[in-house]
Design a protein around this motif. Structure first.
Motif, PDB file in Angstrom:
ATOM      1  N   ASP A 155     -44.113 102.942  44.514  1.00 23.00           N
ATOM      2  CA  ASP A 155     -44.587 104.241  44.018  1.00 23.00           C
ATOM      3  C   ASP A 155     -45.530 104.100  42.814  1.00 23.00           C
ATOM      4  N   GLY A 156     -45.864 102.846  42.439  1.00 22.80           N
ATOM      5  CA  GLY A 156     -46.796 102.607  41.341  1.00 22.80           C
ATOM      6  C   GLY A 156     -46.149 102.456  39.981  1.00 22.80           C
ATOM      7  N   THR A 157     -44.842 102.645  39.877  1.00 20.98           N
ATOM      8  CA  THR A 157     -44.158 102.504  38.595  1.00 20.98           C
ATOM      9  C   THR A 157     -43.866 101.031  38.319  1.00 20.98           C
ATOM     10  N   THR A 158     -43.628 100.718  37.046  1.00 18.40           N
ATOM     11  CA  THR A 158     -43.287  99.358  36.638  1.00 18.40           C
ATOM     12  C   THR A 158     -41.778  99.202  36.619  1.00 18.40           C
ATOM     13  N   ALA A 159     -41.307  98.095  37.160  1.00 16.53           N
ATOM     14  CA  ALA A 159     -39.881  97.780  37.145  1.00 16.53           C
ATOM     15  C   ALA A 159     -39.714  96.409  36.504  1.00 16.53           C
ATOM     16  N   TYR A 160     -38.564  96.186  35.929  1.00 18.69           N
ATOM     17  CA  TYR A 160     -38.268  94.902  35.281  1.00 18.69           C
ATOM     18  C   TYR A 160     -37.445  94.039  36.237  1.00 18.69           C
ATOM     19  N   TYR A 161     -38.151  93.272  37.012  1.00 23.79           N
ATOM     20  CA  TYR A 161     -37.544  92.349  37.969  1.00 23.79           C
ATOM     21  C   TYR A 161     -37.578  90.981  37.314  1.00 23.79           C
ATOM     22  N   SER A 162     -36.447  90.538  36.831  1.00 25.45           N
ATOM     23  CA  SER A 162     -36.362  89.267  36.120  1.00 25.45           C
ATOM     24  C   SER A 162     -36.206  88.125  37.108  1.00 25.45           C
ATOM     25  N   VAL A 163     -37.092  87.162  37.015  1.00 20.52           N
ATOM     26  CA  VAL A 163     -37.060  85.970  37.861  1.00 20.52           C
ATOM     27  C   VAL A 163     -36.875  84.785  36.924  1.00 20.52           C
ATOM     28  N   PHE A 164     -35.675  84.223  36.909  1.00 24.34           N
ATOM     29  CA  PHE A 164     -35.333  83.125  36.017  1.00 24.34           C
ATOM     30  C   PHE A 164     -35.552  81.795  36.736  1.00 24.34           C
ATOM     31  N   PHE A 165     -36.120  80.818  36.013  1.00 22.86           N
ATOM     32  CA  PHE A 165     -36.409  79.549  36.658  1.00 22.86           C
ATOM     33  C   PHE A 165     -36.384  78.404  35.669  1.00 22.86           C
TER      34      PHE A 165
END
Length: 176
Positions: free
Chosen positions: A114-124
């Motif tokens: 929908d164009g909104t920003t989400a905080y998708y944490s990708v730990f590596f």
């Protein structure tokens, strides 16, 4: 680790997108420096599509997913978002990364449908695989957060710098 399919209530959840793969990351020549190429070997943890047990919770049999170390709860939201991980990984060279509180690095902020920003944490973690084998990139976890994780006054570091420093054996410490 090649992940086996998960079956729940007549549905099949294919996990082939999280099978190990390799790709070449190319850093173009710049300011007299020659082009640099790195082979990146990628592996994913089951934490990318499952979650731990909450206090007082038991793992329902129909949602249990195990690897050789642990059993967790298959998480449908994590699974859905994990489908983005191969592309996120392939384009890490364009991203800024941050240190977490446990010695890992992470990236975040995705644009939702929908164009909104989400905080998708990708730990590596990133480590040297050997002189001719390239680098190992292990995605230890990936999940959505309601707010920006580990908000601290530290500078981000470009993934390209992490790759170069790891290849050269240089330590990468958080910059205040």
């Amino acid at each position: 680790m090649r992940w086996r399919e998960f079956y729940c209530e007549g549905e099949t959840y294919n996990l082939e997108h999280l099978h190990p793969f390799s790709f070449d990351m190319v850093i173009p020549a710049k300011q007299g420096q020659p082009e640099q190429r790195y082979n990146i070997n990628v592996r994913f943890s089951l934490h990318c599509f499952s979650r731990g047990v909450k206090p007082g919770e038991k793992i329902p049999d129909h949602l249990a997913y195990s690897d050789d170390r642990e059993t967790r709860i298959f998480d449908f939201d994590r699974y859905h978002r994990s489908r983005m991980l191969p592309d996120i990984v392939r384009y890490l060279g364009e991203r800024k990364c941050f240190h977490d509180n446990h010695g890992n690095f992470y990236v975040f902020e995705i644009t939702e449908e929908d164009g909104t920003t989400a905080y998708y944490s990708v730990f590596f973690t990133l480590s040297k695989a050997g002189r001719k084998a390239g680098l190992n990139l292990f995605i230890s976890s990936a999940h959505l957060r309601e707010e920006r994780p580990y908000v601290r006054q530290i500078k981000p570091i470009r993934f390209r710098v992490l790759v170069y420093n790891t290849w050269k054996g240089k330590a990468v410490k958080p910059a205040p």
